[in-house]
Design an enzyme around this catalytic site. Structure first.
Site, PDB file in Angstrom:
ATOM      1  N   GLY B  50     -19.010  12.545  70.458  1.00  0.00           N
ATOM      2  CA  GLY B  50     -18.286  13.790  70.257  1.00  0.00           C
ATOM      3  C   GLY B  50     -18.129  14.432  71.610  1.00  0.00           C
ATOM      4  O   GLY B  50     -18.807  14.056  72.559  1.00  0.00           O
ATOM      5  N   CYS B  51     -17.245  15.410  71.702  1.00  0.00           N
ATOM      6  CA  CYS B  51     -17.071  16.111  72.970  1.00  0.00           C
ATOM      7  C   CYS B  51     -18.317  16.931  73.272  1.00  0.00           C
ATOM      8  O   CYS B  51     -18.699  17.132  74.394  1.00  0.00           O
ATOM      9  CB  CYS B  51     -15.880  17.043  72.847  1.00  0.00           C
ATOM     10  SG  CYS B  51     -14.648  16.801  74.097  1.00  0.00           S
ATOM     11  N   GLN B  52     -18.956  17.420  72.219  1.00  0.00           N
ATOM     12  CA  GLN B  52     -20.033  18.392  72.380  1.00  0.00           C
ATOM     13  C   GLN B  52     -21.416  17.754  72.302  1.00  0.00           C
ATOM     14  O   GLN B  52     -22.291  18.087  73.069  1.00  0.00           O
ATOM     15  CB  GLN B  52     -19.932  19.453  71.285  1.00  0.00           C
ATOM     16  CG  GLN B  52     -18.679  20.289  71.372  1.00  0.00           C
ATOM     17  CD  GLN B  52     -18.825  21.439  72.343  1.00  0.00           C
ATOM     18  OE1 GLN B  52     -19.903  21.713  72.865  1.00  0.00           O
ATOM     19  NE2 GLN B  52     -17.729  22.120  72.604  1.00  0.00           N
ATOM     20  N   SER B 118     -15.998  18.935  67.153  1.00  0.00           N
ATOM     21  CA  SER B 118     -16.156  17.808  68.059  1.00  0.00           C
ATOM     22  C   SER B 118     -17.605  17.509  68.415  1.00  0.00           C
ATOM     23  O   SER B 118     -17.964  17.315  69.560  1.00  0.00           O
ATOM     24  CB  SER B 118     -15.364  18.086  69.334  1.00  0.00           C
ATOM     25  OG  SER B 118     -15.309  16.935  70.119  1.00  0.00           O
TER      26      SER B 118
END
Ligand SMILES: Cc1ncc(COP(=O)(O)O)c(C=O)c1O
Lengths: 415, 139
Positions: B50-52, B118
């Site tokens: 994920g982006c996070q 995300s």
């Protein structure tokens, strides 16, 4: 320290300014919103909202096309926005102000158009280790097309450019330098004037990504001697969907058009098309008219508050926040440059930025977490991301106190 | 227990929390206490980026059941993962494939399963169902 931020020392009335931003009075998760993500996008003052409503109620029609009065008035308002921006950044001519959708499109325009004309096999494009993805990927695309290479100016652990390395990286193969003015992830203010002087000494033009600089400081493109300067309306209290590409006339004249369509042509036949003059050569199709009007209004609004007063006030906010946050056990600041804008990136030992951001959100505090579209920079520091608080002139000391309290709460829950 | 019986039990547990703090403290506790994946599976092959936050997911077939183990570098994400694993692990693949995960909404954690967040959780659920599908077809 707290007492240094008072109405008297600051050149404007903060509480009055806060009231001019309707969204700031919202509640979030049952608490008054503390908005600390202006670096991602800033909030909008009432004058901007009024100007957009006024435009659609009284002026709307297509620009540059109608012989009728209404279209003339819309065109005047649209072109007035361009003139306001010319004056705002002290460009030599309004032909040098190209309306684009934002920083991203501005950089893509230059990378594509300048790249097609000037980049050849074996050439180099120079960026820095702290670029936003939007100042990396367009150049990678251009380099790929030309068979050129992307080179990177390294940084030190504080998040400052290694200027000594720059001298070695500027070679006869270097065709352009593209550098961020203020880092969105670290807050570092880069010495762009010095970089430009060094590049120019070798005949190399420089593009400056000013997305994070424009809301915080006075920009004079002639004084910097920047060849290109790019920024977004939405980060400077203006509308989304509009941005500015400033380019020196001599470069813009030499560069081929980016998009083809209406507005950017002089004559069209199926055999050959001739292009319109600057700035229209780079503005294909119906423009974002509310945007061009709005960004002009935003620029004027910033100037009315006073750019020096803004810079000074934000500096005080930054110092206050840094001092208060420093007292939290296990905090680590990412980006400790000597010369910084009001952006604070940090990590709390034993916690993940996502978790801290989630708890802060529950407390009504909006911060950014993650890699901030700067993955190579996060890799440089060997971290997955940070928590980032960024301040605008409408933030106050209470916002920072709430942030500090929130981070303490998050740390105690998460550790 | 069936998937829905477990979901209902979780909804019941969460109804006892007075406010968001108690709820999150519980999720954080889940995240802290549960060792939910074998270290050998925390590699690139099992990573959902994920982006996070990052999520690792491993699926195993034991008898006619699919057994999930998973982990995350963020503790709140990990706490939610442990709930998802509790619901979907040791069920038969077809039930996993068809599961309607209504409990997430009911316990007020829907925001964590939004694609814009995300954090890897949406992709993880998708991946779990894909395993369910693949193992159903393999049967
Ligand atoms: C330094 C920097 N450059 C470029 C951008 C991209 O701006 P936009 O998304 O408005 O095109 C941003 C936005 O986050 C930024 O911070």
């Amino acid at each position: 320290m707290a007492d240094t931020i008072t109405k008297n020392k600051v050149g404007f009335d903060i509480e009055k300014v806060r009231k001019e931003f309707p969204l700031l009075s919202r509640e979030m998760n049952g608490k008054p919103l503390v908005f600390l993500d202006s670096a991602a996008s800033s909030q909008k003052p009432q004058v901007l909202l009024d100007s957009i409503e006024h435009y659609y109620k009284h002026l709307h029609s297509n620009v540059h096309r109608g012989v009728y009065q209404l279209s003339q008035e819309a065109t005047n308002a649209h072109e007035h926005g361009r003139k306001q921006i010319q004056q705002f950044i002290n460009a030599a001519s309004d032909k040098e102000i190209i309306f684009v959708r934002g920083t991203t499109e501005g950089i893509n325009l230059v990378a594509s158009s300048y790249g097609r004309k000037f980049l050849k096999e074996g050439d180099e494009v120079l960026v820095s280790a702290m670029e936003h993805h939007s100042n990396i990927v367009p150049w990678q695309l251009a380099c790929e097309q030309a068979g050129a290479h992307l080179k990177v100016i390294p940084i030190n652990d504080k998040g400052e450019l290694l200027m000594d390395e720059l001298d070695e990286l500027l070679t006869e193969r270097t065709k352009i330098v593209s550098l961020v003015h203020v880092s969105n992830a670290l807050g570092t203010i880069n010495p762009v004037k010095e970089v430009i002087a060094k590049a120019h000494a070798k005949g190399i033009p420089v593009l400056v990504d000013g997305a994070q600089a424009i809301p915080h400081m006075k920009i004079d493109v002639q004084e910097l001697d920047a060849d290109f300067y790019v920024f977004s309306g939405h980060k400077m209290f203006g509308p989304t969907g509009i941005g500015i590409l400033y380019g020196k006339e001599k470069w813009l004249n030499e560069m081929p058009p980016y998009h083809g369509g209406g507005e950017m042509i002089k004559t069209v036949t199926f055999e050959k098309t001739t292009y319109n003059e600057l700035p229209f050569k780079f503005e294909a199709g119906t423009p974002d008219i509310e945007g061009s009007i709005g960004i002009g209004v935003a620029a004027e609004y910033i100037q009315q508050i006073g750019q020096e007063a803004i810079a000074q006030y934000e500096h005080e906010l930054l110092e206050y926040a840094t001092a208060q946050l420093s007292q939290i056990e296990g905090i680590r600041f990412v980006g400790t440059a000597d010369n910084k804008a009001s952006v604070i990136s940090f990590l709390i030992d034993g916690t993940h930025p996502y978790d801290v951001g989630t708890i802060l959100d529950k407390l009504g505090i909006a911060v950014r977490t993650g890699h901030h579209c700067t993955q190579p920079l996060m890799d440089r520091f060997d971290i997955p991301g940070t928590v980032r608080a960024s301040f605008a002139f409408y933030n106050n000391k209470e916002d920072i106190d709430r942030l500090v309290e929130g981070v303490k709460k998050a740390a105690s829950m998460l550790r | 227990m069936t998937i829905n019986e477990i979901q209902d039990e979780i909804i019941d547990d969460f109804s006892m929390f007075g406010d968001w703090m108690e709820k999150y403290e519980y999720i954080i506790d889940l995240g802290k206490t549960l060792p939910i994946i074998d270290e050998q599976y925390k590699d690139e092959d099992h990573l959902i980026k994920g982006c996070q936050s990052k999520v690792w997911l491993h699926a195993d077939k034991q008898g006619n059941k699919v057994v999930f183990t998973a982990d995350s570098d963020a503790i709140i994400t990990k706490g939610i993962i442990s709930l998802l694993v509790k619901v979907l692990s040791e069920q038969n693949p077809e039930a996993v494939k068809d599961a309607d995960l209504y409990f997430i909404d009911k316990i007020g954690l829907k925001e964590h399963l939004s694609p814009t967040r995300s954090n890897g959780l949406v992709s993880m659920v998708k991946q779990m169902k894909l395993y369910g599908l693949a193992l159903t077809q393999a049967q």
